[in-house]
Design a protein around this motif. Sequence first.
Motif, PDB file in Angstrom:
ATOM      1  N   ASP A 138       0.863  -1.175   0.000  1.00 52.72           N
ATOM      2  CA  ASP A 138       0.000   0.000   0.000  1.00 52.72           C
ATOM      3  C   ASP A 138       0.902   1.228   0.000  1.00 52.72           C
ATOM      4  OD1 ASP A 138      -2.824   1.217   0.703  1.00 52.72           O
ATOM      5  OD2 ASP A 138      -1.373   2.166   2.067  1.00 52.72           O
ATOM      6  N   LEU A 139       0.605   2.213  -0.827  1.00 50.12           N
ATOM      7  CA  LEU A 139       1.467   3.398  -0.936  1.00 50.12           C
ATOM      8  C   LEU A 139       1.639   4.138   0.385  1.00 50.12           C
ATOM      9  CD1 LEU A 139       0.483   4.887  -4.410  1.00 50.12           C
ATOM     10  CD2 LEU A 139       2.594   3.711  -3.777  1.00 50.12           C
ATOM     11  N   GLU A 140       0.637   4.115   1.227  1.00 51.19           N
ATOM     12  CA  GLU A 140       0.725   4.844   2.498  1.00 51.19           C
ATOM     13  C   GLU A 140       1.389   4.040   3.606  1.00 51.19           C
ATOM     14  OE1 GLU A 140      -2.889   6.768   3.715  1.00 51.19           O
ATOM     15  OE2 GLU A 140      -3.359   7.336   1.656  1.00 51.19           O
ATOM     16  N   THR A 141       1.125   2.746   3.660  1.00 50.12           N
ATOM     17  CA  THR A 141       1.648   1.944   4.780  1.00 50.12           C
ATOM     18  C   THR A 141       2.795   1.022   4.392  1.00 50.12           C
ATOM     19  OG1 THR A 141      -0.013   0.230   4.404  1.00 50.12           O
ATOM     20  CG2 THR A 141      -0.568   1.962   5.982  1.00 50.12           C
ATOM     21  N   GLY A 142       3.045   0.838   3.102  1.00 50.55           N
ATOM     22  CA  GLY A 142       4.138  -0.026   2.673  1.00 50.55           C
ATOM     23  C   GLY A 142       3.697  -1.473   2.547  1.00 50.55           C
ATOM     24  N   ILE A 143       4.535  -2.377   2.986  1.00 53.81           N
ATOM     25  CA  ILE A 143       4.261  -3.808   2.877  1.00 53.81           C
ATOM     26  C   ILE A 143       3.171  -4.166   3.879  1.00 53.81           C
ATOM     27  CG2 ILE A 143       5.246  -6.125   3.082  1.00 53.81           C
ATOM     28  CD1 ILE A 143       7.981  -4.804   2.329  1.00 53.81           C
ATOM     29  N   THR A 144       2.099  -4.749   3.391  1.00 54.54           N
ATOM     30  CA  THR A 144       0.936  -5.009   4.246  1.00 54.54           C
ATOM     31  C   THR A 144       0.919  -6.418   4.824  1.00 54.54           C
ATOM     32  OG1 THR A 144      -0.366  -5.609   2.291  1.00 54.54           O
ATOM     33  CG2 THR A 144      -0.504  -3.317   3.055  1.00 54.54           C
ATOM     34  N   ASP A 145       1.509  -7.390   4.159  1.00 52.99           N
ATOM     35  CA  ASP A 145       1.559  -8.751   4.676  1.00 52.99           C
ATOM     36  C   ASP A 145       2.599  -8.807   5.796  1.00 52.99           C
ATOM     37  OD1 ASP A 145       3.112 -11.529   4.538  1.00 52.99           O
ATOM     38  OD2 ASP A 145       1.039 -11.888   3.880  1.00 52.99           O
ATOM     39  N   SER A 146       2.192  -9.236   6.993  1.00 52.60           N
ATOM     40  CA  SER A 146       3.072  -9.180   8.160  1.00 52.60           C
ATOM     41  C   SER A 146       4.314 -10.057   8.010  1.00 52.60           C
ATOM     42  CB  SER A 146       2.304  -9.546   9.433  1.00 52.60           C
ATOM     43  OG  SER A 146       1.772 -10.852   9.333  1.00 52.60           O
ATOM     44  N   GLU A 147       4.165 -11.220   7.391  1.00 54.08           N
ATOM     45  CA  GLU A 147       5.313 -12.101   7.205  1.00 54.08           C
ATOM     46  C   GLU A 147       6.324 -11.487   6.233  1.00 54.08           C
ATOM     47  OE1 GLU A 147       5.632 -16.589   5.710  1.00 54.08           O
ATOM     48  OE2 GLU A 147       4.027 -16.277   7.188  1.00 54.08           O
ATOM     49  N   LEU A 148       5.831 -10.950   5.123  1.00 55.85           N
ATOM     50  CA  LEU A 148       6.710 -10.299   4.149  1.00 55.85           C
ATOM     51  C   LEU A 148       7.345  -9.042   4.729  1.00 55.85           C
ATOM     52  CD1 LEU A 148       4.531 -10.745   0.939  1.00 55.85           C
ATOM     53  CD2 LEU A 148       6.752 -11.831   1.403  1.00 55.85           C
ATOM     54  N   LYS A 149       6.580  -8.311   5.521  1.00 55.95           N
ATOM     55  CA  LYS A 149       7.100  -7.103   6.167  1.00 55.95           C
ATOM     56  C   LYS A 149       8.260  -7.451   7.094  1.00 55.95           C
ATOM     57  CE  LYS A 149       5.409  -3.015   8.568  1.00 55.95           C
ATOM     58  NZ  LYS A 149       4.185  -2.304   8.959  1.00 55.95           N
ATOM     59  N   GLU A 150       8.126  -8.544   7.827  1.00 54.81           N
ATOM     60  CA  GLU A 150       9.191  -8.984   8.721  1.00 54.81           C
ATOM     61  C   GLU A 150      10.425  -9.438   7.935  1.00 54.81           C
ATOM     62  OE1 GLU A 150       9.946 -12.484  12.004  1.00 54.81           O
ATOM     63  OE2 GLU A 150       7.953 -11.569  11.917  1.00 54.81           O
ATOM     64  N   LEU A 151      10.220 -10.178   6.853  1.00 53.80           N
ATOM     65  CA  LEU A 151      11.346 -10.606   6.016  1.00 53.80           C
ATOM     66  C   LEU A 151      12.078  -9.406   5.415  1.00 53.80           C
ATOM     67  CD1 LEU A 151       9.754 -13.645   4.137  1.00 53.80           C
ATOM     68  CD2 LEU A 151      11.586 -13.732   5.844  1.00 53.80           C
ATOM     69  N   HIS A 152      11.323  -8.406   4.987  1.00 52.63           N
ATOM     70  CA  HIS A 152      11.918  -7.185   4.449  1.00 52.63           C
ATOM     71  C   HIS A 152      12.748  -6.476   5.509  1.00 52.63           C
ATOM     72  CE1 HIS A 152      11.755  -2.819   3.397  1.00 52.63           C
ATOM     73  NE2 HIS A 152      12.127  -3.294   2.215  1.00 52.63           N
ATOM     74  N   ALA A 153      12.204  -6.343   6.701  1.00 55.64           N
ATOM     75  CA  ALA A 153      12.918  -5.672   7.800  1.00 55.64           C
ATOM     76  C   ALA A 153      14.197  -6.424   8.160  1.00 55.64           C
ATOM     77  CB  ALA A 153      12.007  -5.542   9.015  1.00 55.64           C
ATOM     78  N   GLU A 154      14.132  -7.751   8.196  1.00 52.07           N
ATOM     79  CA  GLU A 154      15.321  -8.554   8.504  1.00 52.07           C
ATOM     80  C   GLU A 154      16.397  -8.360   7.444  1.00 52.07           C
ATOM     81  OE1 GLU A 154      13.988 -12.598   8.912  1.00 52.07           O
ATOM     82  OE2 GLU A 154      12.867 -12.160  10.764  1.00 52.07           O
ATOM     83  N   ALA A 155      16.012  -8.382   6.183  1.00 57.88           N
ATOM     84  CA  ALA A 155      16.978  -8.201   5.101  1.00 57.88           C
ATOM     85  C   ALA A 155      17.575  -6.796   5.145  1.00 57.88           C
ATOM     86  CB  ALA A 155      16.316  -8.469   3.754  1.00 57.88           C
ATOM     87  N   MET A 156      16.731  -5.797   5.382  1.00 64.20           N
ATOM     88  CA  MET A 156      17.227  -4.424   5.452  1.00 64.20           C
ATOM     89  C   MET A 156      18.200  -4.265   6.619  1.00 64.20           C
ATOM     90  SD  MET A 156      15.195  -0.793   5.558  1.00 64.20           S
ATOM     91  CE  MET A 156      14.658  -0.977   7.249  1.00 64.20           C
ATOM     92  N   ASN A 157      17.868  -4.828   7.762  1.00 62.79           N
ATOM     93  CA  ASN A 157      18.759  -4.739   8.922  1.00 62.79           C
ATOM     94  C   ASN A 157      20.074  -5.466   8.680  1.00 62.79           C
ATOM     95  OD1 ASN A 157      17.013  -3.121  10.399  1.00 62.79           O
ATOM     96  ND2 ASN A 157      15.956  -4.864  11.306  1.00 62.79           N
ATOM     97  N   GLN A 158      20.025  -6.574   7.976  1.00 64.73           N
ATOM     98  CA  GLN A 158      21.237  -7.304   7.612  1.00 64.73           C
ATOM     99  C   GLN A 158      22.130  -6.424   6.733  1.00 64.73           C
ATOM    100  OE1 GLN A 158      20.374 -11.047   5.709  1.00 64.73           O
ATOM    101  NE2 GLN A 158      22.498 -11.455   5.208  1.00 64.73           N
ATOM    102  N   PHE A 159      21.534  -5.755   5.771  1.00 64.31           N
ATOM    103  CA  PHE A 159      22.248  -4.831   4.895  1.00 64.31           C
ATOM    104  C   PHE A 159      22.854  -3.675   5.698  1.00 64.31           C
ATOM    105  CE2 PHE A 159      21.609  -0.745   2.576  1.00 64.31           C
ATOM    106  CZ  PHE A 159      22.677  -0.842   1.695  1.00 64.31           C
ATOM    107  N   LEU A 160      22.041  -3.040   6.535  1.00 65.11           N
ATOM    108  CA  LEU A 160      22.507  -1.884   7.296  1.00 65.11           C
ATOM    109  C   LEU A 160      23.628  -2.244   8.263  1.00 65.11           C
ATOM    110  CD1 LEU A 160      19.090  -0.100   7.949  1.00 65.11           C
ATOM    111  CD2 LEU A 160      20.887   0.574   6.331  1.00 65.11           C
ATOM    112  N   ALA A 161      23.621  -3.462   8.782  1.00 63.74           N
ATOM    113  CA  ALA A 161      24.678  -3.905   9.693  1.00 63.74           C
ATOM    114  C   ALA A 161      26.018  -4.050   8.997  1.00 63.74           C
ATOM    115  CB  ALA A 161      24.275  -5.229  10.347  1.00 63.74           C
ATOM    116  N   LYS A 162      25.986  -4.215   7.677  1.00 64.26           N
ATOM    117  CA  LYS A 162      27.229  -4.444   6.917  1.00 64.26           C
ATOM    118  C   LYS A 162      27.855  -3.161   6.360  1.00 64.26           C
ATOM    119  CE  LYS A 162      27.216  -9.027   6.856  1.00 64.26           C
ATOM    120  NZ  LYS A 162      28.325  -9.912   7.082  1.00 64.26           N
ATOM    121  N   ILE A 163      27.077  -2.072   6.341  1.00 61.76           N
ATOM    122  CA  ILE A 163      27.653  -0.840   5.746  1.00 61.76           C
ATOM    123  C   ILE A 163      28.273   0.048   6.802  1.00 61.76           C
ATOM    124  CG2 ILE A 163      26.264  -0.814   3.686  1.00 61.76           C
ATOM    125  CD1 ILE A 163      24.528   1.301   4.993  1.00 61.76           C
TER     126      ILE A 163
END
Length: 177
Positions: A152-177
């Motif tokens: 959804d353009l206002e809230t982003g990823i709406t599926d809770s499982e996908l939202k969690e996977l996205h957050a985990e991947a993003m945090n993994q990326f941010l931890a490496k830079i």
Amino acid sequence: MATILAFAGSNSSTSVNFKLVKHTASLIQGHKVQLLNLANFPFPMYSADHERESGFSNSLVELKDDINKVEGIVLSVNEHNGGPSAYFKNLTDWLSRLDMKFLEGTKVFLMSASPGRGGGKNALEIVEKGLSRFGADVVATFSLPSFNHNFDLETGITDSELKELHAEAMNQFLAKI
């Protein structure tokens, strides 16, 4: 504080991948994020003849310079007929002519999104393998299937499982830079 470049490998003005990149960039805190919309960067199809006759465009050189100034890239690629779009392949062809290792030492959070159930995974896998040729370190990946149902353009990823996977991947990326 790292500097991150965020863009989609698409030149579509309605790109779901750009929407995912824009959302992801909005979630990053504590770092400087430069968001680029490549729909504003028209590059001719690569050919040796065109390179010999016209050289490299200012836009291409500026994009390469932007890439060289950052520690990380957030990139989402679209899929056309089971592979990356011709636009993205063309872009990497041009950039590699400037410098084969144009991504040397750059950490990448690679994503894909698609209106279909596959989420652009085929393109994601092909691009993930290909980016190492240019020196990239792909540290995290994420695929968003059924974009129109799960975003959804206002809230982003709406599926809770996908939202969690996205957050985990993003945090993994941010931890490496």
